[in-house]
Design an enzyme around this catalytic site. Structure first.
Site, PDB file in Angstrom:
ATOM      1  N   ASP A  27     -29.970 -47.268 -80.092  1.00 26.47           N
ATOM      2  CA  ASP A  27     -28.992 -47.933 -80.879  1.00 26.47           C
ATOM      3  C   ASP A  27     -27.829 -48.586 -80.231  1.00 26.47           C
ATOM      4  O   ASP A  27     -27.462 -48.050 -79.014  1.00 26.47           O
ATOM      5  CB  ASP A  27     -28.415 -46.799 -82.195  1.00 26.47           C
ATOM      6  CG  ASP A  27     -27.716 -47.123 -83.320  1.00 26.47           C
ATOM      7  OD1 ASP A  27     -28.196 -48.430 -83.309  1.00 26.47           O
ATOM      8  OD2 ASP A  27     -27.212 -46.401 -83.773  1.00 26.47           O
ATOM      9  N   ASN A  75     -35.379 -50.445 -91.297  1.00 21.90           N
ATOM     10  CA  ASN A  75     -34.729 -51.824 -90.495  1.00 21.90           C
ATOM     11  C   ASN A  75     -35.391 -52.998 -91.346  1.00 21.90           C
ATOM     12  O   ASN A  75     -34.971 -54.134 -91.084  1.00 21.90           O
ATOM     13  CB  ASN A  75     -35.138 -51.690 -89.097  1.00 21.90           C
ATOM     14  CG  ASN A  75     -34.416 -50.758 -88.311  1.00 21.90           C
ATOM     15  OD1 ASN A  75     -34.822 -50.288 -87.389  1.00 21.90           O
ATOM     16  ND2 ASN A  75     -33.117 -50.561 -88.861  1.00 21.90           N
TER      17      ASN A  75
HETATM   18  C1  IPE Z   1     -32.070 -46.397 -85.753  1.00 21.20           C
HETATM   19  O1  IPE Z   1     -30.942 -46.977 -85.877  1.00 21.20           O
HETATM   20  C2  IPE Z   1     -33.276 -47.081 -85.918  1.00 21.20           C
HETATM   21  C3  IPE Z   1     -33.557 -47.672 -84.445  1.00 21.20           C
HETATM   22  C4  IPE Z   1     -32.850 -47.591 -83.497  1.00 21.20           C
HETATM   23  C5  IPE Z   1     -34.782 -48.457 -84.416  1.00 21.20           C
HETATM   24  P1  IPE Z   1     -30.192 -47.603 -87.030  1.00 21.20           P
HETATM   25  O2  IPE Z   1     -29.067 -48.516 -86.430  1.00 21.20           O
HETATM   26  O3  IPE Z   1     -31.174 -48.458 -87.896  1.00 21.20           O
HETATM   27  O4  IPE Z   1     -29.800 -46.570 -87.664  1.00 21.20           O
HETATM   28  P2  IPE Z   1     -28.423 -46.270 -88.712  1.00 21.20           P
HETATM   29  O5  IPE Z   1     -28.524 -47.325 -89.761  1.00 21.20           O
HETATM   30  O6  IPE Z   1     -27.359 -46.140 -87.900  1.00 21.20           O
HETATM   31  O7  IPE Z   1     -28.706 -44.950 -89.529  1.00 21.20           O
HETATM   32  C1  IPE Z   2     -30.446 -50.773 -82.234  1.00 20.08           C
HETATM   33  O1  IPE Z   2     -29.681 -51.463 -82.329  1.00 20.08           O
HETATM   34  C2  IPE Z   2     -31.907 -51.495 -82.798  1.00 20.08           C
HETATM   35  C3  IPE Z   2     -32.416 -51.400 -83.839  1.00 20.08           C
HETATM   36  C4  IPE Z   2     -32.238 -50.877 -84.891  1.00 20.08           C
HETATM   37  C5  IPE Z   2     -33.717 -52.426 -84.133  1.00 20.08           C
HETATM   38  P1  IPE Z   2     -28.847 -51.773 -83.961  1.00 20.08           P
HETATM   39  O2  IPE Z   2     -29.168 -53.306 -84.118  1.00 20.08           O
HETATM   40  O3  IPE Z   2     -28.881 -50.775 -84.689  1.00 20.08           O
HETATM   41  O4  IPE Z   2     -27.148 -51.876 -83.230  1.00 20.08           O
HETATM   42  P2  IPE Z   2     -25.924 -51.518 -84.117  1.00 20.08           P
HETATM   43  O5  IPE Z   2     -26.123 -50.240 -84.476  1.00 20.08           O
HETATM   44  O6  IPE Z   2     -25.558 -52.450 -85.179  1.00 20.08           O
HETATM   45  O7  IPE Z   2     -24.884 -51.614 -83.161  1.00 20.08           O
HETATM   46 MG    MG Z   3     -27.642 -49.221 -85.384  1.00 23.46          MG
END
Ligand code: IPE
Ligand code: IPE
Ligand code: MG
Length: 249
Positions: A27, A75
């Site tokens: 993340d 996502n």
């Molecule tokens: C969890 O991260 C999913 C992945 C890393 C693929 P998200 O960024 O989607 O999770 P939330 O929205 O912070 O819970």
């Molecule tokens: C994790 O990074 C990747 C996926 C969930 C695909 P994020 O895209 O969730 O990054 P933040 O949470 O917005 O920083």
């Molecule tokens: Mg995230």
């Protein structure tokens, strides 16, 4: 000096007591991009480099199974352009890493509703899975279009159908039956779950499988997650007292 020589491992790391299965929530790509005044997509691209680094390190030290949360069922609700970019990136990753996985005896698998992935990604995924199927050095398991609740619903439907068909009795259902009907069938449960970028939640990840995993949350954003920090977390894991509800002997 040969620049390819692996960097030293922390002295405190005991290679005989590594987790059998490490699960990671990758993340913070978006926040990293924002910090650097870049588009979120650039963050995902930079995150892909971290994936390579962590896969390489895991293979080098001998982690048997590594599961990476790459795309959740939730996502799909992100803007279309971001979803499309992530799918492109995934396809490129699979295409580019195929040779490395073959060289390093890595077997690729995926968990999740992979039928929802665009067909060009699915085809690439199927090709790499087939090409690496007999590799035994490490299992690299990608959670793609994955959600823990959806996985539990799917398992429940499968078992209910077997009961309805008279092939299974309710009394015969135990924890092993449940585990055997999840996407992760045959894999050990994760011993360690790492989440980068500080969020203290599971975000629908491996809800059943993480029952007794050690959790480690770091504030580091995924694109900046280093080999050194990963190894240090493994050392910290080895210092934890895993009681599994019992009293220490
Ligand atoms: C969890 O991260 C999913 C992945 C890393 C693929 P998200 O960024 O989607 O999770 P939330 O929205 O912070 O819970
Ligand atoms: C994790 O990074 C990747 C996926 C969930 C695909 P994020 O895209 O969730 O990054 P933040 O949470 O917005 O920083
Ligand atoms: Mg995230």
């Amino acid at each position: 000096m040969n620049s390819k020589a692996p960097e030293p491992l922390p002295e405190a790391l005991d290679l005989q007591r590594l987790p059998d299965h490490v699960a990671i929530i990758m993340d913070g790509n978006g926040r990293w991009a924002k910090q650097h005044l870049l588009n979120r997509i650039k963050g995902h691209e930079k995150g892909a480099d971290t994936v390579r680094r962590i896969v390489r390190t895991s293979r080098e030290i001998g982690i048997p199974v590594l599961t990476l949360y790459a795309f959740s069922t939730e996502n799909w609700e992100r803007p279309k352009t971001e979803v499309a970019a992530l799918m492109q990136l995934l396809k490129r990753f699979l295409r580019k890493e195929r040779a490395t996985m073959l060289e390093n005896d890595i077997c690729l698998s995926a968990i999740g509703q992979t039928e929802r992935l665009p067909s060009e990604v699915r085809n690439e995924l199927d090709a790499v899975k087939a090409a690496t199927a007999s590799n035994t050095g490490m299992r690299l398991n990608l959670a793609l279009s994955y959600g823990g609740r959806q996985e539990l619903v799917r398992m429940t439907r499968t078992l209910a159908a077997q009961v309805a068909a008279g092939r299974l009795t309710p009394d015969a259902i135990d924890e092993d039956t449940v585990s055997a009907h999840l996407y992760t069938a045959g894999l050990p449960d994760p011993d360690l779950m790492i989440r980068t970028s500080g969020e203290m939640r599971l975000s629908n990840y491996l809800l059943w499988q993480l029952a007794y995993a050690e959790l480690y949350v770091t504030n580091t954003l995924w694109p900046e997650f280093s080999r050194k920090e990963y190894l240090d977390i493994l050392v910290a894991y080895q210092q934890r007292d895993r009681r599994f509800g019992r009293v220490r002997a």
